[in-house]
Design an enzyme around this catalytic site. Structure first.
Site, PDB file in Angstrom:
ATOM      1  N   SER A   1      10.147  -0.270  -6.462  1.00  0.00           N
ATOM      2  CA  SER A   1       9.164  -0.003  -5.408  1.00  0.00           C
ATOM      3  C   SER A   1       7.891   0.560  -6.017  1.00  0.00           C
ATOM      4  CB  SER A   1       9.727   1.004  -4.397  1.00  0.00           C
ATOM      5  OG  SER A   1      10.958   0.570  -3.890  1.00  0.00           O
TER       6      SER A   1
ATOM      7  N   LEU B   1       0.821  -1.207   0.000  1.00  0.00           N
ATOM      8  CA  LEU B   1       0.000   0.000   0.000  1.00  0.00           C
ATOM      9  C   LEU B   1       0.857   1.260   0.000  1.00  0.00           C
ATOM     10  CD1 LEU B   1      -2.590  -1.038   2.746  1.00  0.00           C
ATOM     11  CD2 LEU B   1      -3.085  -0.774   0.295  1.00  0.00           C
TER      12      LEU B   1
ATOM     13  N   SER C   1       3.229   2.175   3.024  1.00  0.00           N
ATOM     14  CA  SER C   1       3.664   0.951   3.714  1.00  0.00           C
ATOM     15  C   SER C   1       5.148   0.973   4.051  1.00  0.00           C
ATOM     16  CB  SER C   1       3.349  -0.280   2.865  1.00  0.00           C
ATOM     17  OG  SER C   1       4.057  -0.237   1.630  1.00  0.00           O
ATOM     18  N   GLY C   2       5.922   1.796   3.333  1.00  0.00           N
ATOM     19  CA  GLY C   2       7.355   1.876   3.598  1.00  0.00           C
ATOM     20  C   GLY C   2       8.215   1.290   2.499  1.00  0.00           C
ATOM     21  N   LYS C   3       7.636   1.053   1.328  1.00  0.00           N
ATOM     22  CA  LYS C   3       8.389   0.431   0.222  1.00  0.00           C
ATOM     23  C   LYS C   3       9.627   1.255  -0.142  1.00  0.00           C
ATOM     24  CE  LYS C   3       4.930   0.756  -2.584  1.00  0.00           C
ATOM     25  NZ  LYS C   3       4.037   1.427  -1.602  1.00  0.00           N
ATOM     26  N   SER C   4       9.428   2.543  -0.370  1.00  0.00           N
ATOM     27  CA  SER C   4      10.541   3.395  -0.785  1.00  0.00           C
ATOM     28  C   SER C   4      11.574   3.534   0.325  1.00  0.00           C
ATOM     29  CB  SER C   4      10.031   4.772  -1.205  1.00  0.00           C
ATOM     30  OG  SER C   4       9.206   4.675  -2.351  1.00  0.00           O
TER      31      SER C   4
END
Length: 219
Positions: A120, A50, A53-56
């Site tokens: 990402s 989402l 969510s903290g992907k980057s």
């Protein structure tokens, strides 16, 4: 890539444009020669989750850790790509599919060049992520899918770009998690619950995954 593939050969069964007037021009550097030169095999790590969510954040930290270890890595990030390569695309299901298709091709090219590509993207639809995985498998390129997971309530509370607030107010239509679905990976190679997993631990788990997949050598 595997020993049975030319390093720059297209994946079997992949359709190309050009009305049949295109001929793929293969190089003369094998995947093994490239890996020996760089000290790593390269591959793609696909971060999905989402918005918020903290992907980057995880990808940035992993890239820094890899470079500190003398590894070669490059990031592809959702907003960055939409500012250039995919600036003509919107957020319909069709445009999202094309966005992921383009990114998947670029990621494969980077991986074939020997880089560890860190991609990402929300990539909310399983079918689009599956196509990217199949593209890499068909070319013999290492690939790992990482689900950066948080409850919607956590992502919405973070809301680093203010997008959830706009979506709730009706200013954004088709926003993933609000009025458009997010299809969680059925069997990711790694799940990172960033609401409970400290960033350094997440990076170490990713390093272990890359080592296990043969993208980088053990420290």
């Amino acid at each position: 890539m595997s020993d049975k593939h030319e390093p720059d050969a297209p994946a079997a069964g992949v359709e190309t444009g050009g009305g049949g007037n295109l001929t793929f021009h293969a190089g003369e550097v094998t995947a093994q020669e490239r890996a020996a030169s760089l000290g790593q095999r390269g591959g793609t790590v696909w971060f999905t989750g989402l918005s918020g969510s903290g992907k980057s954040t995880v990808a940035v930290a992993l890239e820094k850790a890899l470079v500190a270890r003398g590894r070669h890595a490059a990031r592809l990030d959702g907003d960055n790509v939409r500012m250039g390569l995919c600036s003509n695309l919107g957020f319909s299901a069709e445009d999202r599919a094309e966005n992921i298709r383009r990114i998947g091709e670029v990621a494969k090219l980077q991986a074939e060049a020997g880089l560890v590509c860190l991609a990402s993207f929300v990539s909310p639809y399983a079918r689009d992520r599956d196509r990217v995985a199949a593209l890499h498998r068909g070319a013999g390129v290492p690939y790992a899918e990482v689900h950066v997971a948080v409850p919607l309530s956590v992502a919405e509370a973070r809301d680093p770009k203010g997008l959830y607030k706009k979506a709730r107010a009706g200013e954004i239509q088709g926003f993933t998690g609000i009025d458009d679905p997010y299809e969680e990976p059925r069997n990711p190679d790694l799940r990172l619950d960033t609401d409970t997993t400290p960033l350094p631990e997440a990076v170490e788990r990713l390093i272990a995954l890359l080592t296990d997949r043969g993208m980088i050598p053990a420290a």
